[in-house]
Structures are given as C-alpha cells and as structure tokens.
Design an enzyme around this catalytic site. Structure first.
Site, PDB file in Angstrom:
ATOM      1  N   THR A 150      -8.908  56.459 -16.762  1.00  0.00           N
ATOM      2  CA  THR A 150      -7.442  56.715 -17.508  1.00  0.00           C
ATOM      3  C   THR A 150      -6.372  56.822 -16.622  1.00  0.00           C
ATOM      4  O   THR A 150      -6.409  57.850 -15.721  1.00  0.00           O
ATOM      5  CB  THR A 150      -7.912  57.454 -18.623  1.00  0.00           C
ATOM      6  OG1 THR A 150      -8.866  57.041 -19.383  1.00  0.00           O
ATOM      7  CG2 THR A 150      -6.598  58.066 -19.333  1.00  0.00           C
ATOM      8  N   VAL A 179     -14.095  54.853 -29.478  1.00  0.00           N
ATOM      9  CA  VAL A 179     -13.085  55.433 -29.019  1.00  0.00           C
ATOM     10  C   VAL A 179     -13.158  56.696 -28.018  1.00  0.00           C
ATOM     11  O   VAL A 179     -14.198  57.389 -28.626  1.00  0.00           O
ATOM     12  CB  VAL A 179     -12.347  56.046 -30.017  1.00  0.00           C
ATOM     13  CG1 VAL A 179     -10.770  56.889 -30.028  1.00  0.00           C
ATOM     14  CG2 VAL A 179     -11.777  54.970 -31.284  1.00  0.00           C
ATOM     15  N   GLY A 180     -12.474  56.824 -27.023  1.00  0.00           N
ATOM     16  CA  GLY A 180     -12.899  57.993 -26.132  1.00  0.00           C
ATOM     17  C   GLY A 180     -11.926  58.937 -26.558  1.00  0.00           C
ATOM     18  O   GLY A 180     -11.299  59.377 -27.312  1.00  0.00           O
ATOM     19  N   GLY A 202     -12.092  60.356 -17.121  1.00  0.00           N
ATOM     20  CA  GLY A 202     -13.567  60.509 -16.994  1.00  0.00           C
ATOM     21  C   GLY A 202     -14.301  59.981 -18.225  1.00  0.00           C
ATOM     22  O   GLY A 202     -14.022  59.048 -18.926  1.00  0.00           O
ATOM     23  N   ASP A 203     -15.464  60.519 -18.370  1.00  0.00           N
ATOM     24  CA  ASP A 203     -16.297  59.942 -19.406  1.00  0.00           C
ATOM     25  C   ASP A 203     -15.943  60.609 -20.736  1.00  0.00           C
ATOM     26  O   ASP A 203     -16.501  61.755 -21.053  1.00  0.00           O
ATOM     27  CB  ASP A 203     -17.932  60.658 -18.911  1.00  0.00           C
ATOM     28  CG  ASP A 203     -18.856  59.989 -20.011  1.00  0.00           C
ATOM     29  OD1 ASP A 203     -18.440  59.546 -20.913  1.00  0.00           O
ATOM     30  OD2 ASP A 203     -19.842  60.283 -19.660  1.00  0.00           O
ATOM     31  N   GLY A 204     -15.298  59.687 -21.448  1.00  0.00           N
ATOM     32  CA  GLY A 204     -14.676  60.220 -22.877  1.00  0.00           C
ATOM     33  C   GLY A 204     -15.598  60.702 -23.776  1.00  0.00           C
ATOM     34  O   GLY A 204     -15.396  61.659 -24.403  1.00  0.00           O
TER      35      GLY A 204
HETATM   36  C1  SD4 Z   1     -12.596  56.973 -22.123  1.00  0.00           C
HETATM   37  N1  SD4 Z   1     -11.746  58.675 -20.582  1.00  0.00           N
HETATM   38  O1  SD4 Z   1     -12.322  56.106 -22.849  1.00  0.00           O
HETATM   39  C2  SD4 Z   1     -11.428  57.303 -20.959  1.00  0.00           C
HETATM   40  C3  SD4 Z   1     -11.595  56.432 -19.844  1.00  0.00           C
HETATM   41  C4  SD4 Z   1     -11.510  56.850 -18.555  1.00  0.00           C
HETATM   42  O2  SD4 Z   1     -11.205  57.460 -16.546  1.00  0.00           O
HETATM   43  O3  SD4 Z   1     -11.142  57.970 -18.246  1.00  0.00           O
HETATM   44  N2  SD4 Z   1     -11.257  56.795 -17.528  1.00  0.00           N
HETATM   45  O4  SD4 Z   1     -13.693  57.469 -21.928  1.00  0.00           O
END
Ligand code: SD4
Length: 300
Positions: A150, A179-180, A202-204
């Site tokens: 992101t 949706v993250g 990161g891992d949303g």
């Molecule tokens: C998500 N956080 O949709 C976002 C993706 C992302 O770094 O960070 N990437 O999970």
C-alpha cells in the site's frame, strides 16, 4: 511542513509533496496529487497500487483508497472500486461531495462516473507484468505469491493542516469484493489535527483487527503532553500487537506517522523502507527499518 510515504516507491510522491508544500499548497491537495502520480503509473502500480496493480482471482483489478484530514469528520473512502486508475481522487470526492464516507464496488464506480471520472476497461488497468503474473497464478493452480505494498502518504502544510491518504489494489489475487485495512478509518489511516497522523501497510486482513493507525495517533496524543515522538508511538503499537498475538512472529505490518511538529516515525515487522522530508532537510531521504525488533532513531 513535512511529508512521509511508505516503501521506496513513495519517493517520487514525497518529492512531489515537498515541492507542493514549499509552494504553499494545502495538505489535502498535496496528498491527492502526489498519490495520483503513483496510482496512474503502470510501473509503480506494479507495487500493488492503482493502474498496474495485481488483480483479484477473477483477473479484475479492484482498488481500495482513502483520505482523511486532521479536522474532525473529514474522511472519504472507496473500496473494491474497478476501472478507475486514480481511486484516491475518488475518495477525496467522497469526502468533499458525498453525504457518505465509504462507497464500495459498483456504487463507488457510478459515483465516480457521475463526477466525471472515466471508467476504463479492466485491460487498461493491468500491466504486462500483472497480466503475466495472473496467468502464472492460473497456471500454478492458484497459489498466491504476492506481497503487500500500500502507498500511504502524510503531509503537514505551512498552515499546520495534516492529511493522510492511502491507496492499494489490495492482496494479490484476492477474492472479488475483499476489502483490506486501507479504506477503514483507524485501521489503514487516521489523522487528528491536534496531534498528527498515521498510516499502515501490510496484511490488511490482519491489520484491520487492531486499528493500529488510530492507536498510533492516540499514543502520540498522550505522549505529546510529555514531549515524546511518533517513532516511539509506532514502535509501541507494533509491540502491543506482537504481545497480543504471542509467539515470535508477527504478520506483515509497517506503520508510518507524522506529528504536527513535523517529526516522523515508523515501525515494522518486516524490512520496511520509507521516505520522508521536513522543512529542516534539503532533500527527501529514505530510511530502512531492517531489524524489526529494534527501535530506529531519527534526528528530526
Ligand atoms: C491490504 N494493506 O489490502 C493492504 C495491502 C497492502 O502493503 O498493504 N499492502 O491488505
């Protein structure tokens, strides 16, 4: 005045923010414009943002984006938006022109079209790189090997206004409609004009369970009375998540923050480069968090 962005590929955006801030532009225009440059660029889209971002498992690029001003109640977001190369510009319109705060899917696309955005065919949103990666995903029985990238940008302008924006095409090959954290206030981003702002990457799917951006701003609020800094706030939030999860490993999360004094901070569970500038610096610099378990210290 100050600016910060997630990951190395935020550098052109932070350079742009620096120029616009020095020219006296307001923080929201600065974030929206700098974001659009990255979103609309196929090469930087390779990093999971806007045009050129990775598609969902049906091969369709679906983007999440949001923008939040420090002024109370000023927030707009879109989620699972298809066909629009600059989703954060649509999020800004949701904030400025809609009675709502978050629009998703077809409704978000229809809103964008009503306001003059061009909705493009999905092929235009894919790059050669992401089209090939999708084919590879299909060929390899749908095993996912994507990352998280992101873009989060925060700007503090000459008048002391602070704005944070985020944009992502989300988890590569995600389920349609997933949706993250990014468009969710408090999770992917948060801002308070009396304190500062924060953004997450990161891992949303995990990040949204911890509201880390809100937490960072709350800690900066508490510490601002006793003169502490954004770096410690990011670090404390990461430590708190780690403690709550237990064990030695943490999901992928990177946090950036900027307070209204123009001080920046970051923390991450993985190697995490970010770029930043404030008015005491000649140019934009990059800092890398290499050792997630140790504090980084910034002299600004
Ligand atoms: C998500 N956080 O949709 C976002 C993706 C992302 O770094 O960070 N990437 O999970």
């Amino acid at each position: 005045m100050a600016a910060i962005g997630t990951w190395s590929f935020s550098r052109p955006a932070v350079e742009r923010m620096r120029c616009m801030l020095l020219a006296g532009q307001n923080a929201t225009d600065v974030v929206e414009t700098a974001m659009a440059v990255v979103e609309d660029d196929v090469e930087t889209g390779r990093h999971i943002v806007g045009r050129g971002g990775y598609p969902n498992f049906k091969g369709v690029v679906e983007c999440d984006a949001a923008i939040m001003e420090g002024v109370p109640g000023r927030f707009g977001a879109v989620a699972a938006l298809q066909g629009i190369a600059q989703p954060c510009r649509v999020a800004r319109k949701v904030m400025d022109r809609s009675p709502h705060s978050l629009l998703v899917g077809e409704g978000a696309e229809a809103f964008a079209q009503e306001l003059g955005f061009t909705s493009e065919p999905n092929d235009n949103m894919l790059s050669d790189h992401t089209a090939a990666a999708y084919q590879d995903f299909l060929d390899k029985n749908k095993t996912v090997s994507g990352g998280h990238d992101t873009i989060g940008l925060i700007a503090l302008d000459l008048s002391g206004n602070i704005t944070v924006g985020v944009s992502t095409s989300g988890a590569p090959f995600k389920s349609p409609g997933r949706v993250g954290d990014s468009p969710l206030p408090g999770c992917g981003l948060y801002a308070d004009h009396t304190v500062g702002a924060a953004a997450a990457t990161g891992d949303g799917d995990k990040i949204m369970c911890y509201c880390p951006s809100f937490h960072v701003v709350q800690l900066m609020r508490q510490v601002s009375n006793s003169g502490s800094n954004p770096n410690e706030a990011c670090r404390a939030v990461l430590d708190d998540i780690q403690r709550r999860i237990g064990g030695d490993t943490c999901f992928e999360i990177g946090l950036i923050s900027l307070n209204i004094k123009g001080e920046v901070g970051a923390a991450s569970s993985v190697e995490f480069p970010y770029t930043f500038w404030n008015q005491g610096m000649d140019s934009v610099e990059e800092q890398v968090i290499n050792q997630p378990s140790s504090n980084t210290s910034l002299n600004n």
